[in-house]
Enzyme design. Structure first.
Site, PDB file in Angstrom:
ATOM      1  N   GLU A 108       1.307  -1.318  -0.330  1.00 25.77           N
ATOM      2  CA  GLU A 108       0.186  -0.201  -0.007  1.00 25.77           C
ATOM      3  C   GLU A 108       0.711   1.339   0.118  1.00 25.77           C
ATOM      4  O   GLU A 108       2.090   1.456   0.249  1.00 25.77           O
ATOM      5  CB  GLU A 108      -0.774   0.127   1.091  1.00 25.77           C
ATOM      6  CG  GLU A 108      -2.501   0.114   1.119  1.00 25.77           C
ATOM      7  CD  GLU A 108      -2.752   0.487   0.068  1.00 25.77           C
ATOM      8  OE1 GLU A 108      -2.711   1.660  -0.750  1.00 25.77           O
ATOM      9  OE2 GLU A 108      -4.161   1.054   0.518  1.00 25.77           O
ATOM     10  N   ASP A 112      -4.657   5.158   6.300  1.00 21.49           N
ATOM     11  CA  ASP A 112      -4.959   6.356   7.291  1.00 21.49           C
ATOM     12  C   ASP A 112      -6.132   5.250   7.926  1.00 21.49           C
ATOM     13  O   ASP A 112      -6.211   5.216   9.154  1.00 21.49           O
ATOM     14  CB  ASP A 112      -5.847   6.686   5.529  1.00 21.49           C
ATOM     15  CG  ASP A 112      -5.884   8.113   6.549  1.00 21.49           C
ATOM     16  OD1 ASP A 112      -5.945   8.950   7.318  1.00 21.49           O
ATOM     17  OD2 ASP A 112      -7.653   8.777   5.366  1.00 21.49           O
ATOM     18  N   LYS A 140      -0.398   6.576   8.861  1.00 21.52           N
ATOM     19  CA  LYS A 140      -1.120   7.270  10.193  1.00 21.52           C
ATOM     20  C   LYS A 140      -1.275   7.017  11.983  1.00 21.52           C
ATOM     21  O   LYS A 140      -2.796   6.698  11.435  1.00 21.52           O
ATOM     22  CB  LYS A 140      -1.927   8.250   9.255  1.00 21.52           C
ATOM     23  CG  LYS A 140      -1.603   8.911   8.012  1.00 21.52           C
ATOM     24  CD  LYS A 140      -2.435   9.961   7.506  1.00 21.52           C
ATOM     25  CE  LYS A 140      -2.348  10.494   6.154  1.00 21.52           C
ATOM     26  NZ  LYS A 140      -3.751  11.029   5.670  1.00 21.52           N
ATOM     27  N   ARG A 174       1.023  12.543  -8.407  1.00 21.96           N
ATOM     28  CA  ARG A 174       2.190  11.404  -8.278  1.00 21.96           C
ATOM     29  C   ARG A 174       2.797  10.807  -8.760  1.00 21.96           C
ATOM     30  O   ARG A 174       3.826  10.250  -7.959  1.00 21.96           O
ATOM     31  CB  ARG A 174       1.058  10.383  -8.688  1.00 21.96           C
ATOM     32  CG  ARG A 174      -0.727  10.367  -8.464  1.00 21.96           C
ATOM     33  CD  ARG A 174      -1.249   8.718  -9.086  1.00 21.96           C
ATOM     34  NE  ARG A 174      -2.281   8.196  -9.214  1.00 21.96           N
ATOM     35  CZ  ARG A 174      -3.230   8.223  -7.648  1.00 21.96           C
ATOM     36  NH1 ARG A 174      -2.712   7.851  -7.151  1.00 21.96           N
ATOM     37  NH2 ARG A 174      -4.582   8.676  -7.801  1.00 21.96           N
TER      38      ARG A 174
HETATM   39  P1  IMP Z   1      -7.020   4.398   4.220  1.00 21.05           P
HETATM   40  O1  IMP Z   1      -8.806   3.525   3.504  1.00 21.05           O
HETATM   41  O2  IMP Z   1      -8.300   6.160   5.080  1.00 21.05           O
HETATM   42  O3  IMP Z   1      -6.947   3.804   4.804  1.00 21.05           O
HETATM   43  O4  IMP Z   1      -7.445   4.962   2.713  1.00 21.05           O
HETATM   44  C1  IMP Z   1      -6.702   4.897   1.622  1.00 21.05           C
HETATM   45  C2  IMP Z   1      -6.330   4.928   1.031  1.00 21.05           C
HETATM   46  O5  IMP Z   1      -6.660   6.272   0.831  1.00 21.05           O
HETATM   47  C3  IMP Z   1      -4.182   5.067   0.301  1.00 21.05           C
HETATM   48  O6  IMP Z   1      -4.410   4.574  -0.534  1.00 21.05           O
HETATM   49  C4  IMP Z   1      -4.800   6.567  -1.033  1.00 21.05           C
HETATM   50  O7  IMP Z   1      -5.393   6.470  -1.659  1.00 21.05           O
HETATM   51  C5  IMP Z   1      -6.391   7.695   0.192  1.00 21.05           C
HETATM   52  N1  IMP Z   1      -4.826   8.807   1.095  1.00 21.05           N
HETATM   53  C6  IMP Z   1      -4.687   8.493   2.648  1.00 21.05           C
HETATM   54  N2  IMP Z   1      -4.602   9.639   3.240  1.00 21.05           N
HETATM   55  C7  IMP Z   1      -3.668   9.826   2.109  1.00 21.05           C
HETATM   56  C8  IMP Z   1      -2.550  11.252   2.223  1.00 21.05           C
HETATM   57  O8  IMP Z   1      -2.997  11.564   2.844  1.00 21.05           O
HETATM   58  N3  IMP Z   1      -2.266  11.654   0.535  1.00 21.05           N
HETATM   59  C9  IMP Z   1      -3.095  10.624   0.138  1.00 21.05           C
HETATM   60  N4  IMP Z   1      -4.030   9.546  -0.262  1.00 21.05           N
HETATM   61  C10 IMP Z   1      -4.147   9.301   0.070  1.00 21.05           C
END
Ligand code: IMP
Length: 188
Positions: A108, A112, A140, A174
Site C-alpha cells: 500500500e 489512513d 497515519k 503522483r
Molecule cells: P484508508 O482506507 O482510509 O486507509 O485510505 C487509504 C487510501 O486513501 C490510500 O490508499 C490513499 O489512496 C488515500 N489516502 C489516504 N491518506 C492520503 C494522503 O494523505 N494523501 C493522499 N492519499 C491519501
C-alpha cells in the site's frame, strides 16, 4: 536521469512543501527490501500492489528484493477528489493471479483509516493464501480506526494530508519523487 524533486509544489491550487526526501525514502525502502529478502528466503512471495497509489513504491521496493518473487495488482476506488476519506471502498480491478497457498505481501502507499486495507485483507484471506503480510510506505496511526496489523512500515506520520511518490491530490502529484505536505505558512 533527473527525478522531479522541487522544494515546493502547487497542486490543485494548494502549496505543498517537502516532507520526506528522496534519499530518506530510498534508504528506508532498501532496508525493507533486505528485511523481506531475509523473511521470505525460499518462499517466492507474490507482491499485490494496491492501485493507483502504490505503483511507485512497489516498483522501487521490488528492485531491492533479490529472492524470486512475483507481482499482481488490485485496484480500489480512492478518496475521489477530496483530502478526506469518502468512507466507502469499491473494487475496480480484482487479482489475476491465483493466490491459494501463496505467500502474499500486500503493498500500500498509505494506511489512513485502515478501511481499504481491512477490505483487501478480507478479500485476500478468502482466497486461501499460505500467509499474508502488509507493507506500507506511510502509516497515519492517529487516523487508523480499523483493526489492521501492518508488518513493514517505511514511515509513520501524523494525521496530515501528503502528496507525491505515488500519492495524489485529485489525481495530480503522483509523479513527484518525494513526499510533500500542505504548507500552512502560506495561509498566514
Ligand atoms: P484508508 O482506507 O482510509 O486507509 O485510505 C487509504 C487510501 O486513501 C490510500 O490508499 C490513499 O489512496 C488515500 N489516502 C489516504 N491518506 C492520503 C494522503 O494523505 N494523501 C493522499 N492519499 C491519501
Amino acid at each position: 536521469m533527473s527525478f522531479y524533486t522541487p522544494d515546493t509544489v502547487l497542486c490543485n491550487g494548494e502549496t505543498f512543501k517537502l516532507y520526506i526526501s528522496k534519499e530518506q525514502i530510498q534508504t528506508r525502502i532498501a532496508e525493507i527490501g533486505m528485511q523481506i529478502d531475509a523473511d521470505y528466503e525460499g518462499k517466492k512471495p507474490i507482491f499485490i500492489g494496491v492501485l493507483n497509489g502504490s505503483f511507485i513504491f512497489l516498483a522501487d521496493l521490488m528492485r531491492h528484493v533479490s529472492i524470486p518473487c512475483e507481482v499482481d495488482f488490485f485496484k480500489l476506488s480512492s478518496y475521489g477528489d477530496e483530502k478526506v476519506s469518502s468512507g466507502k471502498v469499491t473494487k475496480l480491478k480484482d487479482l489475476d493471479a491465483q493466490i491459494k497457498g501463496r505467500h502474499v505481501i500486500i503493498v500500500e502507499d498509505i494506511v489512513d483509516t485502515g478501511l481499504s486495507m481491512s477490505y483487501i485483507m478480507k478479500q485476500i484471506k478468502e482466497a486461501g493464501p499460505a500467509s499474508v503480510r502488509i507493507v506500507t510506505l506511510l502509516h497515519k496511526p492517529g487516523a487508523t480506526k480499523y483493526d489492521v496489523t501492518i508488518d513493514y512500515i517505511a514511515f509513520e506520520i501524523p494525521t496530515l494530508f501528503v502528496l507525491g511518490y505515488g500519492l495524489d491530490y485529485a489525481q495530480e502529484g503522483r509523479n513527484l519523487a518525494q513526499i510533500y505536505v500542505i504548507d500552512d505558512s502560506k495561509d498566514e
